[in-house]
Structure formats: C-alpha cells, structure tokens
Design a protein around this motif. Structure first.
Motif: not given
Length: 423
Positions: A132-133, A192-194, A139-142
C-alpha cells in the motif's frame, strides 16, 4: 425513569428527548431506527472536554453510523472523520467535513480510492502494508502530490474484547508488526511523494477495560522515541478508537477523563498532535431500534416473542452474540414473562435474545432494542427482500426522517433483466 442518556419514560411511555416513540410509530411504520441529536452532541462534547489539555483532532469513525444527518451534526461541532473507503470519504465531504480533517484507514485501499483521497487533499493516510505504501508513493508522484502518512503499528496487545473486533494482536490482519515497523519507516522515508508524519495504533473495538490502552500507548511511546532517534519527524500520533459503551443495564462505561489521563501520561511528553477515532462511543447509546410484536408463539420448551425487526435490520446479536437491552415502549404492564425474542427472517440465527424476562407482551405492542446507534443500520441488508428500517432523528420536541424506507418497487428496480432473458 432514565434508560440511557436522553432516553426516558415519561408517563409510562418511552421518549427520545421530548418525543414519545409511540407518536413516531403512528406516522412511521415499524421497524425504524431513532436517534437522539442531543445525545450525539453530548458524547462528542465529552471528548473535547476530556482532552482539552492536549492538541487533539477528533475524527469520528464513519463506519459506526454514516447517515448524513449524523455526520452533519458532528461536522457542525468541528469533528473530522476516520474513513475506511472511498465511499466514506465522499459521505464525509458531502456532510461538510473538510478533507483537511479526514484520515483514511483500512487494509485494502484501492488505486482509485487512493487517487481520489490524494486529489481531495486529505490530512493523512493510515498505511497498513508495504505494498500500500508503494502504491501511494507511485500515485502521489504521478500527480505531483505529497501524501502525508502514518503507519499503523500492530503492538500485539490483547484488547480483551470480542474475537471478531480485536485488531491489535499479531495474528490479526491489521497494521505492521511492531517488531519490524522500524524498517518499514526507513522504507517509507526513502520513497518519493511520501511525507512521514505520524504513527497509528488501533487495538480493537468495544473496550471497557482501559488497561490495554495503557499497555499499547506505552509501547507506542517507546517506538516513537526510537523513530525520533532514527531521524523521523513524528508530529502526529493516531491512537485509534475502540472505547466501549454500556450495553447492559448496569454495565459501567469507561470514563473519558480517565482515558484522556492515560493518553496524556503515556504520550503527552512527545508534543505531538493526537488524533482519536471514536465511533460507537459517540453514537451507540444515542439510538434505538423500534419494533412491533407480530405474534406471541408458545412452543413445547420456549415462548417466542416474534417481532417485525429481523437480523437483516440488526445483525449484531447474530454475528457477535451481542447483548442489547430490550424494553417496552409502554411500561405500564407489570406482569413478566420469559421469551426468546426472534425476527421474521428465515434463519434460526434471527434471534435477538433467549430466555429473557420481559414485561408480558401481545400482538402490536411496541418494543425497543437499545444501544443501536452504532453498527445497526449501517450493517443492515435487504435479505429475504425485506425493506430497510428507516432512520429518524429527534431534536428536543421535533423529529425528522433522515433515511426513508424504500418501496418494493424501488428495491426491485435496482436490478436489471438483460435483453437476452426478456426474449
């Protein structure tokens, strides 16, 4: 006589606040759910009062009862929302709870649900697994977003509650075992994105003994100290929900002030924002299920009180062997009888209680099943093609239908016969 907060007998008739249930039953056919607006507000306010010395955000557990009127009541009080699906995010937003006060829990968040939550800008994802992480990171990076996360820690603490609602043991499906969570935090920080901002724990539901909370929070404090040494900036602690209610007549509910004291003593020194996710303890005792007696049936060994509410309306007794108080709407009758209280569903499990001594009843008498504000209507179904029990909210001397009963035509119209079967 007070039965539960804001539920009492006045002139031998049960009232929710200042409305008698038999008055509602004259206008709304049984079975129906009925909630006290004031009881919900009072339960929420008891939390804000108990935790007023800590930086807290109360995120109501939407799964307990997701009716829009209840969510709006809590939104007006400043509540956030703990959600476990994309649908619950939409319900919370629709009721006026801002995305900045929504935390997203649950073990099976889908790609579409995560993308929707990112797009709304929710406060936090409570992450339950490494896959999940990774998906959240991708998805956040995209989409050039930063996903704020906490990781749900499984502290291997026995919650001393029903096996089907305990969540903090190592054999449960929830969270990351505390024994290897440190490595998962290192992994999260590398993605990334986290944005790693918090730690989450939720050990179970309907806890009436506060000791398991103390044990879990002590483990959590030690773990956060270790994360801080590792260089993680932990600013949020999500302590979950799970505080129980009194279902029985003389059952003592946990004291919210004592609960707050435990939180402060175990976690207060960490200077983090505390998120809590109460559900049942806010709405559980604010609601009842009202039903009519259909028949009194005498068997060889039992006497059955057959009512028009069934396990499709309230599944807790069948699913959890749960106890609910059952009382007449009119308590004038003093003679007592022993009944199995059962419903109309074609299942032996459609039983609310066995060998319960109750005031002697007859056909068309109204009875109330108490403590049905949580996990009642939300877990109901149309099994046996039974229509849903509508939901009513009472505010002082007025009441409103907040979810109507479908008609048979509306229920059947939800299904479609394909063209090739119509020929």
């Amino acid at each position: 006589m007070d039965v539960k907060p804001y539920i009492s007998y006045i002139n031998n008739k049960m009232h929710i606040e200042n409305v008698s249930l038999d008055t509602i039953a004259e206008q709304v056919e049984t079975p129906f759910y009925c909630y006290s607006h004031s009881a919900i507000k009072a339960s929420y306010t008891a939390y804000t009062t108990a935790f007023n010395q800590l930086d807290t955000m109360i995120c109501y557990a939407v799964k307990a009862n997701s009716n829009q009127a209840i969510l709006k009541t809590l939104a007006n009080l400043g509540s956030g929302a703990d959600v476990v699906s994309g649908g619950e995010i939409r319900r919370a937003l629709s009721a006026g709870i801002p995305a900045s006060k929504i935390v997203f829990s649950g073990v099976a968040k889908t790609k579409d649900e995560i993308a929707f939550a990112l797009d709304q800008g929710i406060f936090q994802f409570n992450v339950e697994s490494e896959p999940e992480l990774l998906l959240i990171s991708q998805l956040a990076t995209q989409t050039n977003k930063l996903a704020a996360i906490s990781i749900r820690i499984n502290p291997n603490v026995c919650a001393k509650t029903h096996a089907k609602i305990t969540t903090g043991k190592s054999e449960n499906k929830f969270g990351i075992p505390i024994t290897n969570a440190r490595q998962v935090y290192q992994y999260a920080a590398s993605l990334p994105g986290i944005k790693v901002q918090g730690v989450d724990v939720h050990i179970g539901s309907q806890l009436t003994d506060l000791q398991p909370f103390r044990e879990a929070f002590a483990k959590l404090a030690d773990f956060i100290a270790m994360l801080t040494m590792d260089g993680h900036d932990i600013s949020v602690i999500d302590i979950g929900g799970g505080l129980g209610i009194g279902y029985g007549e003389n059952e003592i509910e946990p004291d919210k002030n004592e609960y707050a004291s435990i939180v402060k003593s175990c976690l207060g020194h960490l200077n983090c924002k505390i998120i809590m996710e109460p559900g049942r303890s806010i709405v559980g005792n604010a609601g009842v299920l009202v039903s009519s007696v259909v028949y009194v049936k005498k068997g060889d060994e039992r006497q059955f009180l057959i009512i028009d509410a069934g396990m499709n309306d309230l599944i807790r007794p069948s699913m959890y062997d749960a106890y609910h108080q059952i009382l007449p709407v009119d308590n004038t009758e003093q003679e007592m009888s022993v009944y199995d209280v059962v419903g109309p569903v074609c299942e032996t499990g459609d039983t609310f209680t066995k060998n319960r001594e109750l005031p002697t009843a007859k056909t068309d008498d109204l009875i109330t099943i108490l403590s049905c504000g949580a996990y009642g209507s939300v877990m109901s179904s149309h099994y046996n093609t039974r229509l849903n029990a509508p939901e009513i909210m009472v505010n002082d001397a007025q009441f409103s239908v907040i979810k109507p009963r479908l008609s048979y035509e509306e229920l059947i119209a939800q299904e479609t016969i394909p063209d090739w079967l119509s020929q």
